[in-house]
Design a protein around this motif. Structure first.
Motif, PDB file in Angstrom:
ATOM      1  N   ALA A 157      35.526  13.583  26.182  1.00 51.61           N
ATOM      2  CA  ALA A 157      35.636  14.631  27.204  1.00 51.61           C
ATOM      3  C   ALA A 157      35.366  14.058  28.589  1.00 51.61           C
ATOM      4  N   ILE A 158      34.291  13.243  28.685  1.00 47.06           N
ATOM      5  CA  ILE A 158      33.971  12.648  29.984  1.00 47.06           C
ATOM      6  C   ILE A 158      35.108  11.749  30.442  1.00 47.06           C
ATOM      7  N   GLY A 159      35.623  10.946  29.504  1.00 43.32           N
ATOM      8  CA  GLY A 159      36.699  10.023  29.840  1.00 43.32           C
ATOM      9  C   GLY A 159      37.934  10.761  30.332  1.00 43.32           C
ATOM     10  N   ILE A 160      38.309  11.824  29.627  1.00 40.38           N
ATOM     11  CA  ILE A 160      39.510  12.567  30.023  1.00 40.38           C
ATOM     12  C   ILE A 160      39.326  13.170  31.409  1.00 40.38           C
ATOM     13  N   GLU A 161      38.128  13.722  31.640  1.00 42.74           N
ATOM     14  CA  GLU A 161      37.900  14.335  32.959  1.00 42.74           C
ATOM     15  C   GLU A 161      37.987  13.283  34.061  1.00 42.74           C
ATOM     16  N   ARG A 162      37.322  12.133  33.825  1.00 39.83           N
ATOM     17  CA  ARG A 162      37.289  11.072  34.835  1.00 39.83           C
ATOM     18  C   ARG A 162      38.663  10.501  35.115  1.00 39.83           C
ATOM     19  N   VAL A 163      39.323  10.084  34.028  1.00 37.69           N
ATOM     20  CA  VAL A 163      40.520   9.251  34.175  1.00 37.69           C
ATOM     21  C   VAL A 163      41.766  10.098  34.417  1.00 37.69           C
ATOM     22  N   VAL A 164      41.854  11.240  33.722  1.00 37.38           N
ATOM     23  CA  VAL A 164      43.112  11.980  33.768  1.00 37.38           C
ATOM     24  C   VAL A 164      43.043  13.193  34.685  1.00 37.38           C
ATOM     25  N   LEU A 165      42.029  14.043  34.487  1.00 33.73           N
ATOM     26  CA  LEU A 165      42.049  15.332  35.178  1.00 33.73           C
ATOM     27  C   LEU A 165      41.707  15.201  36.655  1.00 33.73           C
ATOM     28  N   ARG A 166      40.697  14.385  36.963  1.00 34.32           N
ATOM     29  CA  ARG A 166      40.248  14.339  38.348  1.00 34.32           C
ATOM     30  C   ARG A 166      41.353  13.911  39.300  1.00 34.32           C
ATOM     31  N   PRO A 167      42.126  12.841  38.972  1.00 36.02           N
ATOM     32  CA  PRO A 167      43.186  12.477  39.911  1.00 36.02           C
ATOM     33  C   PRO A 167      44.333  13.486  39.947  1.00 36.02           C
ATOM     34  N   LEU A 168      44.395  14.358  38.952  1.00 34.35           N
ATOM     35  CA  LEU A 168      45.549  15.252  38.875  1.00 34.35           C
ATOM     36  C   LEU A 168      45.224  16.676  39.310  1.00 34.35           C
ATOM     37  N   VAL A 169      44.052  16.874  39.935  1.00 33.11           N
ATOM     38  CA  VAL A 169      43.702  18.221  40.394  1.00 33.11           C
ATOM     39  C   VAL A 169      44.793  18.734  41.329  1.00 33.11           C
ATOM     40  N   SER A 184      30.082  23.489  39.789  1.00 29.22           N
ATOM     41  CA  SER A 184      30.658  22.142  39.798  1.00 29.22           C
ATOM     42  C   SER A 184      31.858  22.081  38.865  1.00 29.22           C
ATOM     43  N   LEU A 185      32.989  21.787  39.468  1.00 26.78           N
ATOM     44  CA  LEU A 185      34.232  21.740  38.707  1.00 26.78           C
ATOM     45  C   LEU A 185      34.171  20.688  37.610  1.00 26.78           C
ATOM     46  N   SER A 186      33.718  19.468  37.989  1.00 24.04           N
ATOM     47  CA  SER A 186      33.806  18.379  37.015  1.00 24.04           C
ATOM     48  C   SER A 186      32.850  18.610  35.851  1.00 24.04           C
ATOM     49  N   THR A 187      31.639  19.123  36.127  1.00 25.16           N
ATOM     50  CA  THR A 187      30.705  19.377  35.026  1.00 25.16           C
ATOM     51  C   THR A 187      31.302  20.384  34.046  1.00 25.16           C
ATOM     52  N   ILE A 188      31.854  21.460  34.613  1.00 32.84           N
ATOM     53  CA  ILE A 188      32.396  22.511  33.745  1.00 32.84           C
ATOM     54  C   ILE A 188      33.557  21.965  32.926  1.00 32.84           C
ATOM     55  N   TRP A 189      34.397  21.147  33.549  1.00 33.16           N
ATOM     56  CA  TRP A 189      35.535  20.616  32.801  1.00 33.16           C
ATOM     57  C   TRP A 189      35.072  19.740  31.642  1.00 33.16           C
ATOM     58  N   VAL A 190      34.087  18.875  31.933  1.00 35.25           N
ATOM     59  CA  VAL A 190      33.564  18.043  30.844  1.00 35.25           C
ATOM     60  C   VAL A 190      33.022  18.938  29.734  1.00 35.25           C
ATOM     61  N   LEU A 191      32.267  19.967  30.148  1.00 29.92           N
ATOM     62  CA  LEU A 191      31.673  20.872  29.170  1.00 29.92           C
ATOM     63  C   LEU A 191      32.757  21.544  28.324  1.00 29.92           C
TER      64      LEU A 191
END
Lengths: 358, 319
Positions: free
Chosen positions: B93-105, B208-215
Motif C-alpha cells: 500500500a505504501i509503495g503504491i501510494e508513493r510510486v504510482v498515486l502521488r505522481p498521478l494526482v 492528510s491525503l497520503s496517509t488516508i490513501w495508504v490506509l
C-alpha cells in the motif's frame, strides 16, 4: 533547424488546414513509408515479420479503431478483443460460404458485421456514461467470447472448436493460409493499414471528427449547440467497431492462421487499450508508437538475458517481461499521461524553434 | 407456444418439485455472492476515497493468498505467516501510494484506471517470479478453518453445506460489520468519507491525503487477504482467481460505485441469480457456462433502468 518553418507562407484557409501544414512533416511521412515499403522488406527476416512487423501493424489498426471511440468520442470500451473476434469469425464464415470471394472484399465486408454488433452494444451509451459504460462493453466482451465457443455454426462444427484459415489466393499469389509467405502477408497488411489510416485521418479532422471531439469534451454542451448525441455516439461505435473488426480479420487471416475463442479474451482488449493510451488518446500516430512499444518491445526484452549471457529460463523471462511491461506502463503514465504522441509533439515544437528557445 | 414452456414454466416446475436442490443452489449462490461482495468492497473503499477504479483489487487477492501460502511453504508457521502477509500488504500500500498515486494526482480517471492495470501486470509478474505460476493449495487446516460438511435434510431432501463455506460467510459478515463501524464511527473512517465527498474541502480542514490513501489501500489489502483465504480454500490459489475477480465490476455497477451496502447486496444478488440462471436456464437451454457473462448482462440491464446503479448517488449533470 531541421524543422525550420520560416518561409512556408499560407495564403488561404485551405492551405492552412491542409494535411501537412509543415512541409517537413510530409517528408517525414515519406521517409517512414519508404522504410515500411522498401527498407524493412529488404532487410528483415521471416522471424522479424512474424514476431514484430506484421503484429505491430495489426495491433496499430485495432488501437486506431479503439482510439476513435475512446480518444475521439470519449466512450470507454473494454470489449475490443471481442469485436476483433466478430470480425475474424465473420471473415471466416464469408470465405468458407463463398470460396470464390476476393479476400480483400471479405475482409472489408467482415468489418460491417462487427460494426453492427458494436452499434448494438453501443446503444446503452446513450443512457450510461463513463465507467458505467465500461460494463456494457464488458458484457459484450464476455458474452461474445462465450458465443464463439458455444455456437458451433461459427467454426463450421470443427472438432477442435477453432477456426483454421484456408489457403487463399489473390491475383495468383497465396496471401492467407499455411502456404503464404510472411513477406506477402506483411505487404497485404501494410496496404490495408495505410488505406484505413488515411481514411481515419481525414474522418477525424473533418466534420464528423469535430462532432466526436465535442461530445467527448462535454456531451451536454455538445447537445446544446445542436449536435445529435445519438447519431454522434453511434457513428463513433460504428466506425470504431468497423476498423476493429477489420483488424480482427487481419489478425487471424494474415498473422495467426488459426484462432479459437479464447484468443479474443479480455487480455486482448486490455492490450489494445494499453496501446491506445500509451500511444496517446485522440491521436492517430500514437497508435503506431504505442503498438511498437507494447508489441515489439517485449520481443526485444526477451532477447536481453540471452545477449547478456544470464542463465534465466524461458518461463522466468516471461514473468519478468510481464513485470517490466507493468512498470513501463506506470512509468510512461507518470512521465507523460497524454502518451507518446504528445511526446513527439513536444519534440517537434522544440525542433521548430531550435536553436533559439523563445 | 412450444418454446415458452422450457423458458417460463419448466424451470419453476423444477424448483418446486425439488426444493432441497433449490436450497443447495441458493446456498452455493450465496457463498460465491459473498466472495464477489468482498472483492467489490475493496473496490468501493478505494473508489470512495480517491475516485480510482482499482482494477488491481483482483490481483491483490491472488497476491495476498500467494504470499501467505508461499511463506508457509518456506517454513514459516501459519500463525506467523498471517501477520507477515499483512505486513507485505502494508508495504504494498505504501509503495503504491508513493510510486504510482502521488505522481498521478489530478490526472483523468482513465489514466489512473490504466495505472492500476499497470500495477496488476507488475504484481502478476512479481508473484510469478517469486512464487511460480502453478496452482497452490490454500493452507486451510493450518489456519484453523474447519473443513467438514453439515448435512441438512429439509423437505425430505438432502442439502450439504461445507463448514469452510460457512466460516467464509460468517467471516465476511464480521469483516463487513467491523468495516462499517470503522467507516462510520472512527475518526479515520470519517476522514476517508470526507475525502470521498470533496478532496479539496477535506484537505483544507487538515486531512492528510497520503496517509488516508495508504490506509485505504491497506484496508483493501486486508480485505484482499480475507477474500484470498476463503476463495483459495474453495478453488486453490492460482492466477485464474484474477479473472473471477473481474466479476466485482458488474457487482459494483449494479450496486452503485459509491455504496458499501450496494456492493454487498449487489454481490449477493449476482451470486445467487447467476447460479440459479445457470442451473435452471443456462444448462438446459443455452449449453452451459453462462456464468461467464450473466453478471455483466444483468448489470447492463439494471443500468439501463438506473444509470447510477441501484444504490449509487444520483448523477447530477451541470454544464
Amino acid at each position: 533547424m531541421l524543422y525550420r518553418v520560416a518561409g512556408q507562407f499560407k495564403t488561404s484557409y485551405q492551405a492552412d488546414y491542409a494535411l501537412f501544414p509543415v512541409r517537413q512533416d510530409a517528408w517525414l511521412l515519406v521517409f517512414i513509408l519508404l522504410l515500411a515499403f522498401v527498407v524493412f522488406p529488404m532487410t528483415a527476416n521471416e522471424f522479424m515479420f512474424r514476431a514484430m512487423l506484421t503484429p505491430v501493424l495489426i495491433y496499430s489498426l485495432a488501437a486506431l479503431g479503439l482510439n476513435i471511440l475512446t480518444g475521439y468520442a470519449g466512450q470507454l470500451s473494454l470489449g475490443t478483443g471481442a469485436f476483433m473476434g466478430v470480425g475474424a469469425y465473420a471473415c471466416y464464415k464469408l470465405v468458407t460460404i463463398f470460396p470464390e470471394m476476393n479476400i480483400v472484399v471479405a475482409i472489408f465486408l467482415s468489418g460491417f458485421f462487427s460494426a453492427a454488433v458494436g452499434v448494438a452494444f453501443g446503444l446503452p451509451s446513450l443512457r450510461i456514461k463513463g465507467f458505467y459504460l465500461a460494463i456494457a462493453t464488458l458484457a459484450a466482451q464476455f458474452f461474445l467470447v462465450w458465443l464463439f465457443q458455444k455456437w458451433a455454426w461459427l467454426y463450421n462444427y470443427s472438432a477442435s472448436g477453432a477456426i483454421q484459415v484456408p489457403n487463399i489466393k489473390l491475383f495468383g499469389v497465396t496471401v492467407a493460409g499455411a502456404h503464404a509467405t510472411a513477406l506477402t502477408q506483411y505487404y497485404f497488411v501494410l496496404c490495408v493499414v495505410c488505406v484505413v489510416t488515411f481514411l481515419a485521418i481525414n474522418l477525424t479532422r473533418g466534420r464528423i471528427g469535430r462532432i466526436w471531439k465535442s461530445v467527448r469534451d462535454m456531451d451536454i454542451a455538445a447537445e446544446l449547440v445542436g449536435i445529435n448525441l445519438m447519431k454522434a455516439k453511434l457513428t463513433a461505435f460504428f466506425v470504431s467497431s468497423y476498423i476493429v473488426g477489420i483488424s480482427g480479420a487481419l489478425f487471424v487471416f494474415l498473422w495467426r492462421g488459426a484462432a479459437e475463442a479464447e484468443l479474443f479474451d479480455i487480455q486482448l482488449s486490455f492490450k489494445v487499450l494499453f496501446i491506445a493510451i500509451i500511444g496517446g488518446l485522440g491521436s492517430i500516430m500514437g497508435n503506431f508508437l504505442g503498438a511498437i512499444l507494447i508489441v515489439a518491445l517485449p520481443v526485444l526484452i526477451s532477447f536481453v538475458p540471452g545477449l547478456l549471457g544470464l542463465p534465466i529460463g524461458a518461463a522466468m523471462v516471461e514473468h519478468l517481461n510481464v513485470m517490466i511491461i507493468g512498470m513501463l506502463i506506470i512509468g510512461f503514465l507518470i512521465v507523460e499521461p497524454h502518451g507518446l504522441a504528445r511526446f513527439w509533439a513536444m519534440i517537434r515544437e522544440k525542433l521548430i524553434i531550435w536553436p533559439f528557445p523563445h | 407456444m412450444e418454446f415458452i414452456h422450457p423458458i417460463l414454466i419448466k424451470p419453476f416446475a423444477d424448483m418446486v418439485s425439488a426444493p432441497d436442490f433449490l436450497v443447495q443452489v441458493l446456498w452455493e449462490g450465496i457463498v460465491s455472492g459473498v466472495l464477489y461482495a468482498l472483492i467489490a468492497l475493496g473496490f468501493v473503499l478505494i473508489f470512495k476515497s480517491s475516485r480510482i477504479l482499482n482494477f488491481a483489487q483482483g490481483i491483490m487477492v491472488v497476491f495476498a493468498a500467494l504470499t501467505l501460502v508461499g511463506l508457509y511453504e518456506r517454513g514459516v508457521p501459519a500463525w506467523l505467516a498471517l501477520p507477515l502477509t499483512l505486513g507485505v500488504m502494508l508495504v504494498l500500500a505504501i509503495g503504491i501510494e508513493r510510486v504510482v498515486l502521488r505522481p498521478l494526482v489530478n490526472q483523468p480517471d482513465i489514466i489512473l484506471f490504466m495505472a492500476t492495470i499497470g500495477i496488476t501486470m507488475f504484481l502478476i509478474g512479481l508473484g510469478e517470479t517469486i512464487f511460480g505460476g502453478e496452482n497452490k493449495r490454500m493452507i486451510t487446516e493450518e489456519l484453523g478453518i474447519p473443513t467438514g460438511n453439515f448435512i441438512f435434510e429439509p423437505f425430505g431432501g438432502f442439502v450439504s453445506i461445507e463448514q469452510k463455506d460457512l466460516t467464509a460467510v460468517i467471516g465476511a459478515v464480521v469483516l463487513v460489520v467491523v468495516l462499517l463501524l470503522f467507516l462510520n464511527k472512527s475518526k479515520m473512517g470519517r476522514a476517508i468519507r470526507a475525502l470521498g465527498d470533496d478532496h479539496q474541502a477535506a484537505l483544507s480542514v487538515g486531512i492528510s491525503l497520503s496517509t488516508i490513501w495508504v490506509l485505504v489501500w491497506f484496508i483493501a489489502g486486508i480485505i484482499a487477504l480475507a477474500t484470498g483465504i476463503v476463495w483459495g480454500a474453495r478453488a486453490g490459489v492460482s492466477f485464474a482467481l484474477e479473472v473471477i475477480a473481474l466479476k466485482a465490476l458488474p457487482v459494483l455497477m449494479l450496486g452503485g460505485l459509491e455504496s458499501v451496502s450496494g456492493a454487498i447486496i449487489g454481490g449477493l444478488m449476482i451470486g445467487i441469480l447467476e447460479k440459479v440462471f445457470e442451473i435452471y436456464w443456462g444448462q438446459p437451454l443455452l449449453g452451459g457456462s453462462t456464468e461467464s457473462w450473466f453478471a455483466y448482462v444483468l448489470a447492463l440491464l439494471v443500468l439501463l433502468a438506473r444509470p447510477q446503479g441501484l444504490f449509487g448517488e444520483k448523477i447530477i449533470e451541470r454544464v
